[in-house]
Motif scaffolding. Structure first.
Motif, PDB file in Angstrom:
ATOM      1  N   SER A 110      -1.268  30.200 -24.116  1.00 15.87           N
ATOM      2  CA  SER A 110       0.165  29.901 -24.842  1.00 15.87           C
ATOM      3  C   SER A 110       0.386  28.447 -25.012  1.00 15.87           C
ATOM      4  CB  SER A 110       1.330  30.306 -24.269  1.00 15.87           C
ATOM      5  OG  SER A 110       1.397  31.805 -24.146  1.00 15.87           O
ATOM      6  N   CYS A 111       0.817  27.825 -25.824  1.00 17.92           N
ATOM      7  CA  CYS A 111       1.161  26.415 -25.975  1.00 17.92           C
ATOM      8  C   CYS A 111       2.411  26.256 -26.600  1.00 17.92           C
ATOM      9  CB  CYS A 111      -0.061  25.807 -26.947  1.00 17.92           C
ATOM     10  SG  CYS A 111       0.035  23.801 -27.223  1.00 17.92           S
ATOM     11  N   ALA A 112       3.241  25.437 -26.166  1.00 16.81           N
ATOM     12  CA  ALA A 112       4.602  25.337 -26.562  1.00 16.81           C
ATOM     13  C   ALA A 112       4.901  23.694 -26.932  1.00 16.81           C
ATOM     14  CB  ALA A 112       5.883  25.744 -25.650  1.00 16.81           C
ATOM     15  N   ALA A 113       5.188  23.726 -27.875  1.00 19.68           N
ATOM     16  CA  ALA A 113       5.430  21.947 -28.560  1.00 19.68           C
ATOM     17  C   ALA A 113       7.066  21.770 -28.324  1.00 19.68           C
ATOM     18  CB  ALA A 113       5.008  21.916 -30.008  1.00 19.68           C
ATOM     19  N   SER A 114       7.565  20.530 -27.773  1.00 17.62           N
ATOM     20  CA  SER A 114       8.856  20.438 -27.689  1.00 17.62           C
ATOM     21  C   SER A 114       8.860  18.862 -27.770  1.00 17.62           C
ATOM     22  CB  SER A 114       9.321  20.754 -26.423  1.00 17.62           C
ATOM     23  OG  SER A 114       8.649  19.908 -25.220  1.00 17.62           O
TER      24      SER A 114
ATOM     25  N   ALA B  82     -14.641  27.539 -20.528  1.00 21.39           N
ATOM     26  CA  ALA B  82     -14.493  25.930 -21.062  1.00 21.39           C
ATOM     27  C   ALA B  82     -13.030  25.843 -20.499  1.00 21.39           C
ATOM     28  CB  ALA B  82     -14.618  25.916 -22.457  1.00 21.39           C
ATOM     29  N   VAL B  83     -12.697  24.461 -20.705  1.00 20.73           N
ATOM     30  CA  VAL B  83     -11.400  23.805 -21.031  1.00 20.73           C
ATOM     31  C   VAL B  83     -10.723  24.147 -22.095  1.00 20.73           C
ATOM     32  CG1 VAL B  83      -9.566  22.215 -20.190  1.00 20.73           C
ATOM     33  CG2 VAL B  83     -11.579  22.255 -18.764  1.00 20.73           C
ATOM     34  N   TYR B  84      -9.651  24.902 -22.495  1.00 18.18           N
ATOM     35  CA  TYR B  84      -9.136  24.961 -23.661  1.00 18.18           C
ATOM     36  C   TYR B  84      -8.063  24.216 -23.939  1.00 18.18           C
ATOM     37  CZ  TYR B  84     -12.051  29.375 -24.544  1.00 18.18           C
ATOM     38  OH  TYR B  84     -12.980  29.963 -24.440  1.00 18.18           O
ATOM     39  N   TYR B  85      -7.958  23.428 -24.945  1.00 16.76           N
ATOM     40  CA  TYR B  85      -6.937  22.582 -25.527  1.00 16.76           C
ATOM     41  C   TYR B  85      -6.225  22.912 -26.737  1.00 16.76           C
ATOM     42  CZ  TYR B  85      -9.411  19.291 -22.305  1.00 16.76           C
ATOM     43  OH  TYR B  85     -10.225  18.569 -21.193  1.00 16.76           O
ATOM     44  N   CYS B  86      -4.902  22.981 -26.631  1.00 18.68           N
ATOM     45  CA  CYS B  86      -4.243  23.269 -27.975  1.00 18.68           C
ATOM     46  C   CYS B  86      -3.723  22.163 -28.601  1.00 18.68           C
ATOM     47  CB  CYS B  86      -2.838  24.188 -27.459  1.00 18.68           C
ATOM     48  SG  CYS B  86      -1.641  23.001 -26.811  1.00 18.68           S
ATOM     49  N   TYR B  87      -3.679  21.925 -29.799  1.00 24.39           N
ATOM     50  CA  TYR B  87      -3.384  20.880 -30.504  1.00 24.39           C
ATOM     51  C   TYR B  87      -2.176  21.198 -31.828  1.00 24.39           C
ATOM     52  CZ  TYR B  87      -5.829  22.306 -34.953  1.00 24.39           C
ATOM     53  OH  TYR B  87      -6.313  22.905 -35.870  1.00 24.39           O
TER      54      TYR B  87
ATOM     55  N   TYR C  24       4.534  10.671 -41.335  1.00 24.00           N
ATOM     56  CA  TYR C  24       3.091  11.321 -41.348  1.00 24.00           C
ATOM     57  C   TYR C  24       2.819  12.315 -40.191  1.00 24.00           C
ATOM     58  CZ  TYR C  24       1.784   7.299 -44.128  1.00 24.00           C
ATOM     59  OH  TYR C  24       1.555   6.214 -45.242  1.00 24.00           O
ATOM     60  N   PHE C  25       2.120  13.193 -40.480  1.00 25.36           N
ATOM     61  CA  PHE C  25       1.836  14.005 -39.559  1.00 25.36           C
ATOM     62  C   PHE C  25       0.811  13.498 -38.573  1.00 25.36           C
ATOM     63  CE2 PHE C  25       3.620  18.147 -40.556  1.00 25.36           C
ATOM     64  CZ  PHE C  25       4.142  17.968 -42.092  1.00 25.36           C
ATOM     65  N   SER C  26       1.040  13.695 -37.478  1.00 23.62           N
ATOM     66  CA  SER C  26      -0.008  13.256 -36.386  1.00 23.62           C
ATOM     67  C   SER C  26      -0.430  14.230 -35.488  1.00 23.62           C
ATOM     68  CB  SER C  26       0.564  12.097 -35.404  1.00 23.62           C
ATOM     69  OG  SER C  26       1.043  11.141 -36.359  1.00 23.62           O
ATOM     70  N   ASN C  27      -1.647  14.230 -34.890  1.00 25.86           N
ATOM     71  CA  ASN C  27      -2.063  15.428 -33.940  1.00 25.86           C
ATOM     72  C   ASN C  27      -1.678  14.971 -32.620  1.00 25.86           C
ATOM     73  OD1 ASN C  27      -3.293  16.520 -35.954  1.00 25.86           O
ATOM     74  ND2 ASN C  27      -5.276  15.782 -35.510  1.00 25.86           N
ATOM     75  N   TYR C  28      -1.190  15.933 -31.954  1.00 25.51           N
ATOM     76  CA  TYR C  28      -0.720  16.007 -30.536  1.00 25.51           C
ATOM     77  C   TYR C  28      -1.626  17.158 -29.746  1.00 25.51           C
ATOM     78  CZ  TYR C  28       3.097  13.084 -32.015  1.00 25.51           C
ATOM     79  OH  TYR C  28       3.944  11.938 -32.256  1.00 25.51           O
ATOM     80  N   TRP C  29      -1.878  16.852 -28.366  1.00 18.20           N
ATOM     81  CA  TRP C  29      -2.752  17.795 -27.710  1.00 18.20           C
ATOM     82  C   TRP C  29      -1.954  18.154 -26.459  1.00 18.20           C
ATOM     83  CZ3 TRP C  29      -7.559  19.057 -29.465  1.00 18.20           C
ATOM     84  CH2 TRP C  29      -7.852  18.292 -30.528  1.00 18.20           C
ATOM     85  N   GLY C  30      -2.312  19.432 -26.041  1.00 18.05           N
ATOM     86  CA  GLY C  30      -1.916  19.932 -24.731  1.00 18.05           C
ATOM     87  C   GLY C  30      -2.792  19.245 -23.713  1.00 18.05           C
TER      88      GLY C  30
ATOM     89  N   GLN D 290       5.672  16.639 -26.408  1.00 15.63           N
ATOM     90  CA  GLN D 290       4.914  17.346 -25.411  1.00 15.63           C
ATOM     91  C   GLN D 290       4.364  18.667 -25.926  1.00 15.63           C
ATOM     92  OE1 GLN D 290       6.917  17.856 -21.822  1.00 15.63           O
ATOM     93  NE2 GLN D 290       5.120  17.644 -20.527  1.00 15.63           N
ATOM     94  N   LEU D 291       3.099  18.751 -25.686  1.00 14.14           N
ATOM     95  CA  LEU D 291       2.678  20.333 -25.761  1.00 14.14           C
ATOM     96  C   LEU D 291       2.288  20.514 -24.474  1.00 14.14           C
ATOM     97  CD1 LEU D 291       2.529  19.325 -28.726  1.00 14.14           C
ATOM     98  CD2 LEU D 291       0.247  20.675 -29.000  1.00 14.14           C
ATOM     99  N   VAL D 292       2.456  21.809 -23.915  1.00 18.61           N
ATOM    100  CA  VAL D 292       2.275  22.215 -22.829  1.00 18.61           C
ATOM    101  C   VAL D 292       1.461  23.678 -22.982  1.00 18.61           C
ATOM    102  CG1 VAL D 292       3.370  23.282 -20.585  1.00 18.61           C
ATOM    103  CG2 VAL D 292       4.278  21.350 -21.639  1.00 18.61           C
ATOM    104  N   ASP D 293       0.168  23.637 -22.272  1.00 19.36           N
ATOM    105  CA  ASP D 293      -0.719  24.785 -22.510  1.00 19.36           C
ATOM    106  C   ASP D 293      -0.742  25.570 -21.343  1.00 19.36           C
ATOM    107  OD1 ASP D 293      -3.255  22.808 -23.753  1.00 19.36           O
ATOM    108  OD2 ASP D 293      -2.537  23.090 -21.638  1.00 19.36           O
ATOM    109  N   SER D 294      -0.913  26.735 -21.358  1.00 20.84           N
ATOM    110  CA  SER D 294      -1.072  27.652 -20.196  1.00 20.84           C
ATOM    111  C   SER D 294      -1.713  29.031 -20.391  1.00 20.84           C
ATOM    112  CB  SER D 294       0.492  27.992 -19.529  1.00 20.84           C
ATOM    113  OG  SER D 294       1.205  28.683 -20.560  1.00 20.84           O
TER     114      SER D 294
END
Length: 121
Positions: free
Chosen positions: A21-25, A91-96, A106-112, A3-7
């Protein structure tokens, strides 16, 4: 699960500052690049800034000198310090994050989920 949570998005006047900020967990073995995209109404999503695990950074020309990206590898968190904000930054800002969930995967992309930044007087 990952999960990525951006704020940090808000309404700010032109010339003002914000810090996103964006925290991955979750199930994370390693994170390669992290960064931010943004999408304004009726426009395509564009890369704002990115930072690699070795802290090499890349910025869109439109934000160079105003935005600074950083990361805390111990906290799996990426930040975007935005100064001298302009109405066109609205804009709406999305972290990845490029995440490897276990050794050898494999590495995969995850999004907030996205955070709204509005620059207006």
């Amino acid at each position: 699960q990952v999960q990525l949570v951006d704020s940090g998005g808000d309404l700010v006047q032109p010339g003002g500052s914000l810090r996103l900020s964006c925290a991955a967990s979750g199930s994370i073995f390693s994170i390669n690049a992290m960064g931010w995209y943004r999408q304004a109404p009726e426009k395509q999503r564009e890369l704002v800034a990115s930072v690699t695990i070795s802290r090499r950074t890349n910025y869109a020309d439109s934000v160079k000198g105003r935005f600074t990206i950083s990361r805390d590898n111990a906290k799996n968190t990426v930040y975007l310090q935005m100064n001298s904000l302009k109405p066109e930054d609205t804009a709406v800002y999305y972290c990845y994050a490029e995440i490897q969930r276990y050794r050898g995967a494999y590495f995969s992309n995850y999004w907030g989920q996205g955070t709204q930044v509005t620059v207006s007087s």
